[in-house]
Scaffold this motif. Structure first.
Motif, PDB file in Angstrom:
ATOM      1  N   TRP D  18       0.815  -1.217   0.000  1.00  0.00           N
ATOM      2  CA  TRP D  18       0.000   0.000   0.000  1.00  0.00           C
ATOM      3  C   TRP D  18       0.847   1.265   0.000  1.00  0.00           C
ATOM      4  O   TRP D  18       0.489   2.254  -0.667  1.00  0.00           O
ATOM      5  N   ASN D  64      -0.079  -1.135  11.702  1.00  0.00           N
ATOM      6  CA  ASN D  64      -1.519  -0.936  11.903  1.00  0.00           C
ATOM      7  C   ASN D  64      -1.944   0.488  11.555  1.00  0.00           C
ATOM      8  O   ASN D  64      -2.968   0.697  10.892  1.00  0.00           O
ATOM      9  N   ALA D  65      -1.163   1.455  11.991  1.00  0.00           N
ATOM     10  CA  ALA D  65      -1.515   2.856  11.737  1.00  0.00           C
ATOM     11  C   ALA D  65      -1.426   3.177  10.249  1.00  0.00           C
ATOM     12  O   ALA D  65      -2.287   3.872   9.697  1.00  0.00           O
ATOM     13  N   LEU D  67      -1.786   1.087   7.686  1.00  0.00           N
ATOM     14  CA  LEU D  67      -2.905   0.452   6.980  1.00  0.00           C
ATOM     15  C   LEU D  67      -4.225   1.181   7.234  1.00  0.00           C
ATOM     16  O   LEU D  67      -5.012   1.407   6.307  1.00  0.00           O
ATOM     17  N   THR D  68      -4.462   1.556   8.480  1.00  0.00           N
ATOM     18  CA  THR D  68      -5.724   2.222   8.818  1.00  0.00           C
ATOM     19  C   THR D  68      -5.818   3.587   8.134  1.00  0.00           C
ATOM     20  O   THR D  68      -6.862   3.959   7.587  1.00  0.00           O
ATOM     21  N   ILE D  70      -4.152   4.673   5.380  1.00  0.00           N
ATOM     22  CA  ILE D  70      -4.286   4.547   3.917  1.00  0.00           C
ATOM     23  C   ILE D  70      -5.690   4.071   3.553  1.00  0.00           C
ATOM     24  O   ILE D  70      -6.279   4.522   2.572  1.00  0.00           O
ATOM     25  N   GLN D  71      -6.257   3.168   4.359  1.00  0.00           N
ATOM     26  CA  GLN D  71      -7.621   2.699   4.088  1.00  0.00           C
ATOM     27  C   GLN D  71      -8.604   3.867   4.069  1.00  0.00           C
ATOM     28  O   GLN D  71      -9.463   3.960   3.189  1.00  0.00           O
ATOM     29  N   LEU D  72      -8.483   4.762   5.036  1.00  0.00           N
ATOM     30  CA  LEU D  72      -9.404   5.906   5.094  1.00  0.00           C
ATOM     31  C   LEU D  72      -9.161   6.859   3.922  1.00  0.00           C
ATOM     32  O   LEU D  72     -10.109   7.375   3.319  1.00  0.00           O
ATOM     33  N   LEU D  75     -10.715   5.196   0.776  1.00  0.00           N
ATOM     34  CA  LEU D  75     -12.178   5.286   0.750  1.00  0.00           C
ATOM     35  C   LEU D  75     -12.621   6.715   0.439  1.00  0.00           C
ATOM     36  O   LEU D  75     -13.638   6.920  -0.235  1.00  0.00           O
ATOM     37  N   LYS D  80     -16.466   6.892  -0.701  1.00  0.00           N
ATOM     38  CA  LYS D  80     -17.241   5.847  -0.020  1.00  0.00           C
ATOM     39  C   LYS D  80     -17.437   6.049   1.484  1.00  0.00           C
ATOM     40  O   LYS D  80     -17.968   5.166   2.166  1.00  0.00           O
ATOM     41  N   LEU D  81     -16.979   7.187   2.010  1.00  0.00           N
ATOM     42  CA  LEU D  81     -17.212   7.446   3.434  1.00  0.00           C
ATOM     43  C   LEU D  81     -18.564   8.132   3.583  1.00  0.00           C
ATOM     44  O   LEU D  81     -19.051   8.783   2.657  1.00  0.00           O
ATOM     45  N   PHE D 143      -4.433  11.328   5.595  1.00  0.00           N
ATOM     46  CA  PHE D 143      -3.769  10.542   6.641  1.00  0.00           C
ATOM     47  C   PHE D 143      -2.304  10.273   6.296  1.00  0.00           C
ATOM     48  O   PHE D 143      -1.430  10.349   7.149  1.00  0.00           O
TER      49      PHE D 143
END
Lengths: 183, 183, 183, 183
Positions: D18, D64-65, D67-68, D70-72, D75, D80-81, D143
C-alpha cells in the motif's frame, strides 16, 4: 569546568538504585505482569514476566520517567516542593494528573494495547501498587505507583507481542512440507 | 463544483444519528459514568451524569473520533476493508490498537485523570460496553466499545472537576464574615 | 494536623507568580500565538491571542503542568536534583523527553490539531522560547520553554475553533430569509 | 468457516504494497530523516537513514496505523465514506485531527523526543510530504502525509539514540587501560 556528556550506564544504575531504595523489586513488577496475563497464557512463568520487565526497564524513556517521578516523590517526602505543588503531590490530589502523564509516556512505548492494563492496575491496585498507594507511611509514592503500573502494563504488552511471534513460528514449522526430504 | 465548507451542526447531527443507529443511547453512557463515580459522590444523579456526557459530546474532537470509529466498524460489518485490516478489525485483534488510540484522543481532552477510568471500563466491560463487545452479532463494534468507554471516562473526569468547584464555592460562602454587615 | 483540601485559587495564583518570576509574561505567549496564526486570519489581534492564552491558563491540567515543570527547572537551578537527573535537566539533554511529555499533556487538552504548532515552535524557537532556551544564563528552562510552546499551540488551536464558530454564525445569519418578517 | 488467526507477514506485506501504491518509497522517507538529522551528524548517510526507517516499519503498531490511515484515504478517494466524514477527510479539514492522532501513535513508540520533528515536518512539508499534501490530484492523502512524517520523526529519534550508543562505546574503548595486557 567539566563538559557534560550523557552516561547511559549511570542513568540505568541510578534507576535501579532508586527503585530499590523506594521499595520496589523487579519481582514485584513481574508479579503484576503475571496477574495481568496468566488468564491468557496458561503456561506463562514468572521468569518470562521478569525478562519482559527487564526489557522495559532497559529503555531510556522509561528510565527518565522513573527517575523524574521518584525525584518528585522524594522531594515531597522531604517537604521541599513549593506550595501548593507540595500539598497536591503529598496528598495524591485526584485532580493532579502529571503522575498519570509521566506513566503514560512509558505505556506509549509499547503501543496502545497497554492502556487498558495500565488503567486497570491503577484502579484495582494489586500487589506492590496497593502497598505503594497506602497512605500514612513515611514515603510519598504519588508518582511511583503509577510508574510501576505503567512498567507492568508495558511488559504485559511485550509478552502479548512475543507470544504471537512464537505461535506464528510454530505454525510456520508445522506447515512445512514433510515429503521425506528431512529424513 | 460546490466549495467545501465545514458545517458543525451537520457533524454533530451525524454523530447523534450514528450513535443511535449503532445501538448506543446517551443514557447508556450516563450509566457508565454513574458506575464509575457513585462511590465517590453519594448524591450523584443520573441527570448530572447525562449532562456531563452531553458536554463531552459537544466537543468537535470527540465528534470526529466517534464518526471515524463508527465508519471503520461499519465498513468492517460490510466486509469492505482491504485485507488484512478487514480481518483484524472484524475480529477485534488484540494486537491491533488503533481503536484504543482513537479513544485516547477523547480521554486526553479531559486530562490525564481519565486514563484510569478508561482502562478500567475497557477491562471490566460493564453495561453497554459489554453488550457492544459481545461477539457474533451482526455488527462489528471494535472501535465503538472503546469510544463509548472514552466518552464515559471523560464525563467522569468532568464531574470530578465540577464537584471540586462546587465544594470550593460552598467553602468560600461558609468562610464569609457574618458580622452583621450583610443585614 | 490540618486536613488537606485543594484550593484552586491558590493553584492558579502560584502558576501566575511562578511564570512571572521565571520571566514569562502573558503577552510573550500571545505573541507566539500571533506568530502561528496571523497567516491564516488577517484580522487577528493581539488582544484575541491574549484572551485565548488566558483561557488555556485557566485549565487546571495546564496549571499542574506549569507548576511541575517550573519546580523541576528551579531545583535544577539550585543543583538540588539527584544525579544524573540533575545533569540531564541542567543540560537539556536531547535524549531526555519528560519535558516534552509534560508539554504534550497541555496540547492534548485542545486536541490533536495543536501538535503541529507545538513541534514547529519547539524547532524554530521564536520570541520568548528562544530567550528561554538560551544556554548560559542563571536559570534553567528545560521544562519551561516546552511548556510555553505548548500553551501557545493550545491557544492557537482554540482560536482556530473560535474562528470557525464565528464564520458559521455569520453564514447562518446571511442565510436567514429576509422576507420582511423581521421588520 | 475458517478460524481467524493473525498472520504478521501478511500485515507487513500489505503495508509495503500500500505504501508503494500510494506513491511512497522508503527512500523518500529516508530523505526526510536526512533532512531532519544532517545538521546534527555530519557523517550521517542515506543508508543509515534507510536502515532506521526499516526498523520503524517493522513495528506492528506502525503497520496498523499505516494500513488504517491509507484505508481511510483510499475510501475518501472513492467517495465511499459517509457524510460529513467524506467531506472532512477529502478536504483535509483543519479542525479534523484524527490523522494527527494516528500519526502520534507512531511517534510515541520512539518516545517524546520525536514530537518536535513530527510537528516541524508537518508545518514545513519538505520532500514527499509536500508532494502528498498537494491538493487536486486523484488521490487523497489526508492521513498518509502525517503518517509519513511520523515515520520519519520516529526514525530520526532512533538515530539519535543509536548515535549516543556508538559515542559511548567509543569513549569506553578509549578509556580502557593500554598496559600491554591485551597483547
Amino acid at each position: 569546568m567539566k563538559k557534560y556528556s550523557l552516561d547511559s550506564r549511570k542513568v540505568e544504575q541510578a534507576m535501579n538504585d532508586w527503585l530499590h531504595k523506594r521499595g520496589v523489586q523487579r519481582t514485584d513488577i513481574a508479579e503484576l505482569v503475571m496477574y495481568l496475563q496468566q488468564g491468557y497464557y496458561s503456561d506463562l512463568t514468572l521468569e518470562e514476566c521478569l525478562a519482559s520487565v527487564e526489557k522495559v526497564l532497559a529503555k531510556r524513556e522509561v528510565q527518565n520517567a522513573v527517575l523524574t517521578g521518584i525525584q518528585l516523590d522524594l522531594l515531597a517526602d522531604q517537604g521541599k516542593l513549593f506550595s501548593p505543588l507540595q500539598d497536591m503531590i503529598e496528598n495524591d490530589e485526584g485532580l493532579y494528573g502529571c503522575d498519570e502523564v509521566l506513566a503514560l509516556s512509558i505505556v506509549n512505548i509499547y503501543g496502545s494495547i497497554g492502556f487498558t492494563n495500565f488503567g486497570y492496575l491503577d484502579k484495582v491496585k494489586p500487589g506492590i501498587i496497593g502497598k505503594l498507594n497506602k497512605k500514612g507511611g513515611p514515603m510519598v509514592h504519588t508518582f511511583l505507583d503509577d510508574i510501576v503500573g505503567a512498567i507492568a502494563a508495558s511488559a504485559a504488552s511485550s509478552i502479548a507481542h512475543n507470544k504471537q511471534k512464537i505461535a506464528e513460528e510454530k505454525n510456520a514449522r508445522q506447515a512445512e512440507p514433510t515429503d521425506g526430504s528431512e529424513i
